[in-house]
Design a protein around this motif. Structure first.
Motif, PDB file in Angstrom:
ATOM      1  N   ASN A 225      -9.712   1.374   6.911  1.00 64.99           N
ATOM      2  CA  ASN A 225      -9.829   0.164   6.094  1.00 64.99           C
ATOM      3  C   ASN A 225      -8.678   0.034   5.117  1.00 64.99           C
ATOM      4  O   ASN A 225      -8.209  -1.067   4.845  1.00 64.99           O
ATOM      5  N   TYR A 226      -8.197   1.155   4.600  1.00 64.00           N
ATOM      6  CA  TYR A 226      -7.025   1.122   3.720  1.00 64.00           C
ATOM      7  C   TYR A 226      -5.818   0.584   4.483  1.00 64.00           C
ATOM      8  O   TYR A 226      -5.064  -0.245   3.969  1.00 64.00           O
ATOM      9  N   LEU A 227      -5.639   1.026   5.711  1.00 63.92           N
ATOM     10  CA  LEU A 227      -4.540   0.532   6.537  1.00 63.92           C
ATOM     11  C   LEU A 227      -4.670  -0.971   6.799  1.00 63.92           C
ATOM     12  O   LEU A 227      -3.688  -1.707   6.741  1.00 63.92           O
ATOM     13  N   GLU A 228      -5.878  -1.416   7.096  1.00 59.64           N
ATOM     14  CA  GLU A 228      -6.095  -2.848   7.319  1.00 59.64           C
ATOM     15  C   GLU A 228      -5.801  -3.660   6.074  1.00 59.64           C
ATOM     16  O   GLU A 228      -5.322  -4.796   6.159  1.00 59.64           O
ATOM     17  N   ALA A 229      -6.075  -3.094   4.919  1.00 57.06           N
ATOM     18  CA  ALA A 229      -5.809  -3.806   3.661  1.00 57.06           C
ATOM     19  C   ALA A 229      -4.316  -4.031   3.461  1.00 57.06           C
ATOM     20  O   ALA A 229      -3.922  -4.965   2.771  1.00 57.06           O
TER      21      ALA A 229
ATOM     22  N   GLU B  33      -7.641  -8.322   1.294  1.00 58.81           N
ATOM     23  CA  GLU B  33      -7.148  -7.007   0.886  1.00 58.81           C
ATOM     24  C   GLU B  33      -8.164  -6.329  -0.036  1.00 58.81           C
ATOM     25  O   GLU B  33      -8.508  -5.153   0.151  1.00 58.81           O
ATOM     26  N   ARG B  34      -8.659  -7.062  -1.005  1.00 61.76           N
ATOM     27  CA  ARG B  34      -9.653  -6.531  -1.938  1.00 61.76           C
ATOM     28  C   ARG B  34     -10.922  -6.110  -1.202  1.00 61.76           C
ATOM     29  O   ARG B  34     -11.479  -5.042  -1.457  1.00 61.76           O
ATOM     30  N   MET B  35     -11.353  -6.925  -0.229  1.00 61.74           N
ATOM     31  CA  MET B  35     -12.567  -6.607   0.522  1.00 61.74           C
ATOM     32  C   MET B  35     -12.386  -5.317   1.328  1.00 61.74           C
ATOM     33  O   MET B  35     -13.279  -4.468   1.367  1.00 61.74           O
ATOM     34  N   LYS B  36     -11.240  -5.141   1.959  1.00 63.80           N
ATOM     35  CA  LYS B  36     -10.994  -3.928   2.747  1.00 63.80           C
ATOM     36  C   LYS B  36     -10.951  -2.688   1.851  1.00 63.80           C
ATOM     37  O   LYS B  36     -11.449  -1.626   2.234  1.00 63.80           O
TER      38      LYS B  36
ATOM     39  N   MET C 288       0.834  -1.185   0.000  1.00 63.94           N
ATOM     40  CA  MET C 288       0.000   0.000   0.000  1.00 63.94           C
ATOM     41  C   MET C 288       0.880   1.250   0.000  1.00 63.94           C
ATOM     42  O   MET C 288       1.995   1.244   0.500  1.00 63.94           O
ATOM     43  N   SER C 289       0.338   2.299  -0.507  1.00 61.91           N
ATOM     44  CA  SER C 289       1.080   3.538  -0.698  1.00 61.91           C
ATOM     45  C   SER C 289       1.013   4.440   0.537  1.00 61.91           C
ATOM     46  O   SER C 289      -0.081   4.747   1.026  1.00 61.91           O
ATOM     47  N   LYS C 290       2.163   4.870   1.002  1.00 60.17           N
ATOM     48  CA  LYS C 290       2.227   5.813   2.122  1.00 60.17           C
ATOM     49  C   LYS C 290       1.599   7.146   1.722  1.00 60.17           C
ATOM     50  O   LYS C 290       0.946   7.814   2.524  1.00 60.17           O
TER      51      LYS C 290
END
Length: 115
Positions: A46-50, A59-62, A1-3
């Motif tokens: 949710n992005y962080l959880e992904a 990941e897709r679900m989050k 994921m992108s910071k």
């Protein structure tokens, strides 16, 4: 994921929060404000959880949940009453546009995760 995206989503939640503090907290707006603060902060959460190593389907679900929260955030923003205050209306439109951009970004991520 992108910071960079993580920071963008976090800053969006802070801007929504700060915007809400400027509004009249009457009976109607209070309901919308509560929902708005929850949904806007859930985008980044949710992005962080992904980004956790939980598997591609999780990941897709989050990411899908984050996208849904972005849509919901715009819904609550549109319902807020600004009493025709031009500054608040302008700020609300900026937040709605950023919410639309965030939703598009998340949609793009979802489509890449499917393939």
């Amino acid at each position: 994921m992108s910071k960079e995206l993580e920071d963008r989503f976090f800053n969006y939640a802070k801007h929504v929060r700060d915007f809400c503090q400027k509004l009249k907290w009457n009976t109607i707006n209070l309901v919308y404000i509560r929902q708005l603060v929850r949904s806007s902060s859930s985008i980044d959460a949710n992005y962080l959880e992904a980004s956790d190593d939980i598997g591609k389907s999780d990941e897709r679900m989050k990411i899908k949940i984050a996208r849904r929260e972005a849509k919901e955030t715009n819904y609550w923003l549109q319902l807020l009453i600004t009493y025709n205050d031009p500054e608040l209306e302008k700020e609300k439109l900026v937040l709605i546009e950023e919410g639309n951009q965030i939703r598009k970004i998340l949609s793009s991520i979802v489509s890449k995760l499917v393939g």
